[in-house]
Scaffold this active site. Structure first.
Site, mmCIF file in Angstrom:
data_model
loop_
_atom_site.group_PDB
_atom_site.id
_atom_site.type_symbol
_atom_site.label_atom_id
_atom_site.label_comp_id
_atom_site.label_asym_id
_atom_site.label_seq_id
_atom_site.Cartn_x
_atom_site.Cartn_y
_atom_site.Cartn_z
ATOM 1 N N ALA A 9 0.826 -1.206 0.000
ATOM 2 C CA ALA A 9 0.000 0.000 0.000
ATOM 3 C C ALA A 9 0.861 1.256 0.000
ATOM 4 C CB ALA A 9 -0.911 -0.008 1.225
ATOM 5 N N ARG A 15 -3.220 8.969 -10.094
ATOM 6 C CA ARG A 15 -4.413 9.179 -10.917
ATOM 7 C C ARG A 15 -5.689 9.442 -10.110
ATOM 8 N NH1 ARG A 15 -5.537 5.091 -15.262
ATOM 9 N NH2 ARG A 15 -4.458 3.500 -14.066
HETATM 10 C C1 UD1 Z 1 1.465 -5.292 -10.878
HETATM 11 C C2 UD1 Z 1 2.160 -6.576 -11.345
HETATM 12 C C3 UD1 Z 1 1.476 -7.066 -12.619
HETATM 13 C C4 UD1 Z 1 0.007 -7.293 -12.352
HETATM 14 C C5 UD1 Z 1 -0.637 -6.023 -11.788
HETATM 15 C C6 UD1 Z 1 -2.033 -6.305 -11.343
HETATM 16 C C7 UD1 Z 1 4.512 -6.399 -10.692
HETATM 17 C C8 UD1 Z 1 5.882 -6.109 -11.149
HETATM 18 N N1 UD1 Z 1 3.559 -6.288 -11.604
HETATM 19 O O1 UD1 Z 1 1.695 -4.330 -11.890
HETATM 20 O O2 UD1 Z 1 2.062 -8.289 -13.034
HETATM 21 O O3 UD1 Z 1 -0.650 -7.697 -13.523
HETATM 22 O O4 UD1 Z 1 0.083 -5.539 -10.654
HETATM 23 O O5 UD1 Z 1 -2.644 -5.113 -10.945
HETATM 24 O O6 UD1 Z 1 4.331 -6.766 -9.556
HETATM 25 N N2 UD1 Z 1 3.478 -0.995 -4.636
HETATM 26 C C9 UD1 Z 1 4.198 -0.682 -3.504
HETATM 27 N N3 UD1 Z 1 5.495 -0.356 -3.620
HETATM 28 C C10 UD1 Z 1 6.150 -0.329 -4.809
HETATM 29 C C11 UD1 Z 1 5.399 -0.655 -5.971
HETATM 30 C C12 UD1 Z 1 4.070 -0.985 -5.846
HETATM 31 O O7 UD1 Z 1 3.660 -0.698 -2.394
HETATM 32 O O8 UD1 Z 1 7.361 -0.032 -4.818
HETATM 33 C C13 UD1 Z 1 2.051 -1.349 -4.501
HETATM 34 C C14 UD1 Z 1 1.155 -0.347 -5.193
HETATM 35 O O9 UD1 Z 1 0.751 0.657 -4.297
HETATM 36 C C15 UD1 Z 1 -0.009 -1.209 -5.647
HETATM 37 C C16 UD1 Z 1 0.620 -2.572 -5.877
HETATM 38 O O10 UD1 Z 1 1.842 -2.573 -5.151
HETATM 39 O O11 UD1 Z 1 -0.995 -1.371 -4.650
HETATM 40 C C17 UD1 Z 1 0.895 -2.846 -7.344
HETATM 41 O O12 UD1 Z 1 1.753 -1.887 -7.865
HETATM 42 P P1 UD1 Z 1 1.555 -1.240 -9.290
HETATM 43 O O13 UD1 Z 1 2.625 -0.263 -9.510
HETATM 44 O O14 UD1 Z 1 0.167 -0.800 -9.459
HETATM 45 O O15 UD1 Z 1 1.846 -2.543 -10.194
HETATM 46 P P2 UD1 Z 1 1.460 -2.739 -11.691
HETATM 47 O O16 UD1 Z 1 2.463 -2.062 -12.534
HETATM 48 O O17 UD1 Z 1 0.053 -2.434 -11.898
#
Ligand code: UD1
Ligand code: CA
Length: 450
Positions: A9, A15
């Site tokens: 989280a 967005r």
């Molecule tokens: C991620 C997945 C993708 C999947 C998709 C589903 C990875 C590399 N990719 O992509 O395969 O299809 O979710 O929605 O895992 N977050 C953190 N810290 C970070 C990065 C992310 O807490 O450093 C959290 C974000 O707040 C979010 C979740 O992890 O709740 C997913 O991150 P997001 O950047 O949305 O991943 P996607 O690129 O959508």
């Protein structure tokens, strides 16, 4: 086997165009992150770790309010999902069993789905929750061979052939906690995004001869919230699910699409909910009650056989006993209304106790607030409060007492007494007719310019 939850989280949620961290936006009265926690809560986790970043202090407050035992860890920089999970390592030190990774912005994962993943874990080191995407867009693609999962390829890094795959990664992953952190140690960031991808652990596990598998769910379950439009979609989906669940539980909804539930609303069998009723958080209603149209309830309890509304408002601390009647334009706050009591019209009852069988007349007000302090009104059993009585708290009205219409009650009324406090009425013979004639004459003079 014991289960731990790791909830990601930390993302900013650009967005949403909001000052609030994304996971604190609410559906059905609860922050998104709490919905994710609830998905996992059904598995009775030994430990819940929420990885926060943007607005971490606010996130921690919301997380602790729902589960004081949950731990919030900080991911200072968002370097990717594997890096995010790695932040939970210290919090899970020495904790055995499986870790389930969930996203704080993905509120609809069903407990049954996570259970299926734990079941699949018996045969596999890593289990990923996948879904057939109607539009696979930028989701990570699941590379399978028969039943086995070989790798997850992120959209940015995928070949055209891989992009043609429609089986996508939801983000939910289950693995033994120790194995998970070992795999994460091997994750690098040489990819199109320069991020540490959690999804890389599948390929790494395979290269070590460990098995991985996919458990599938409906796409709707994986709905994530990135925009206000998706927040509205999520709210609508939640309401549809809640309405159907209520009806399956034996609750009558005449017009289900006009009734709004909170995440924790509990309603008993054979209760009837008329159209346009809104439930805020923390409402419980027993069986065979009736909530009539256009009522708003929050933080209250309604017992068996009670009737509320139409146009009633029950605020936090309203406790209605069996067969109580609350009628139109009545507001009840922090008050116990005992069995069979009636408050039927145009009334405010706040910080009060009303005894069994008591009748509160139209327009009654408990004057509970002096501008600084709140005071209590206590009304006994089988009391008759006359219409338009002002009860200036703190004040007590004894059992079987009565107040005359229009009385301003400023001191206690003993059991069985009639309290009357109003200006004595006098009638002036013929005065109405004389007055009326005089007024008509004045109007005529005005019109003729005299
Ligand atoms: C991620 C997945 C993708 C999947 C998709 C589903 C990875 C590399 N990719 O992509 O395969 O299809 O979710 O929605 O895992 N977050 C953190 N810290 C970070 C990065 C992310 O807490 O450093 C959290 C974000 O707040 C979010 C979740 O992890 O709740 C997913 O991150 P997001 O950047 O949305 O991943 P996607 O690129 O959508
Ligand atoms: Ca996402």
């Amino acid at each position: 086997m014991s289960i731990s939850l790791i909830i990601l989280a930390a993302g900013m949620g650009t967005r949403m165009n909001s000052d609030l961290p994304k996971v604190l936006h609410k559906i059905a009265g609860a922050p998104l992150v709490v919905h994710a926690m609830k998905s996992g809560q059904a598995l009775d986790p030994v430990k819940t770790v929420v990885v926060a970043g943007h607005g971490a202090e606010l996130v921690e407050k919301a997380v602790k309010a729902y589960d004081p035992d949950a731990e919030v860890v900080l991911q200072e920089e968002q370097l990717g999902t594997a890096h995010a999970v790695a932040q939970a390592r210290a919090a899970l030190d020495g904790v055995e069993g499986d870790a389930i990774v969930l996203y704080g912005d993905t509120p609809f994962i069903r407990p049954e789905t996570i259970e299926a993943m734990i079941e699949a874990r018996k045969e596999n080191a890593v289990v990923v929750l996948g879904f057939e995407a109607a539009d696979p867009g930028r989701y990570g693609r699941l590379i399978t061979k028969g039943d086995a999962l070989e790798a997850i390829v992120e959209f940015k890094d995928a070949s055209d052939e891989e992009r043609a795959i429609t089986l996508c990664n939801s983000g939910v992953i289950a693995a033994d906690a120790t194995v998970l952190f070992n795999l994460i140690d091997a994750v690098g960031n040489e990819n199109a995004s320069g991020e540490y991808y959690l999804t890389d652990i599948v390929g790494i596990a395979r290269s070590r001869g460990l098995r991985a598998a996919v458990v599938r769910c409906d796409e709707a379950e994986t709905l994530g919230v990135n925009t206000r439009a998706q927040l509205a979609q999520a709210e609508a989906l939640f309401q549809t699910i809640a309405r159907n669940a209520a009806m399956e539980d034996g609750v009558t909804l005449y017009e289900p699409e006009t009734v709004y539930f909170a995440h924790d609303t509990v309603i008993g069998r054979d209760t009837i909910i008329e159209p346009n009723v809104v439930f805020g958080p923390e409402v419980t209603i027993e069986s065979s009650a009736t909530i009539r149209a256009f009522s708003h309830l929050e933080g209250c309890h309604v017992s068996r056989g009670a009737t509320v509304g139409p146009f009633a408002r029950l605020r936090p601390g309203a406790e209605l006993a069996e067969d109580v009647h609350i009628g139109n334009f009545v507001e009840i706050k922090n008050a116990i209304v005992d069995e069979g009591a009636k408050v039927n019209h145009l009334t405010y009852i706040g910080d009060a106790a009303i005894g069994a069988g008591t009748n509160i007349g139209a327009g009654t007000i408990t004057c509970n607030y002096d501008g600084v302090f709140k005071h209590k009104t206590t009304i006994g059993k089988n009391v008759f409060i006359g219409s338009n009585t002002m009860l200036v708290a703190p004040v007590t009205v004894g059992n079987n007492a009565m107040t005359a219409t229009g009385t301003i009650v400023t001191s206690d009324v003993p059991d069985g007494a009639l309290s009357i406090g109003r200006v004595k009425q006098t009638n002036k013979d013929g005065l109405a007719v004389r007055m009326f004639e005089k007024l008509k004459q004045m109007k005529q003079n005005k019109q003729s310019g005299a």
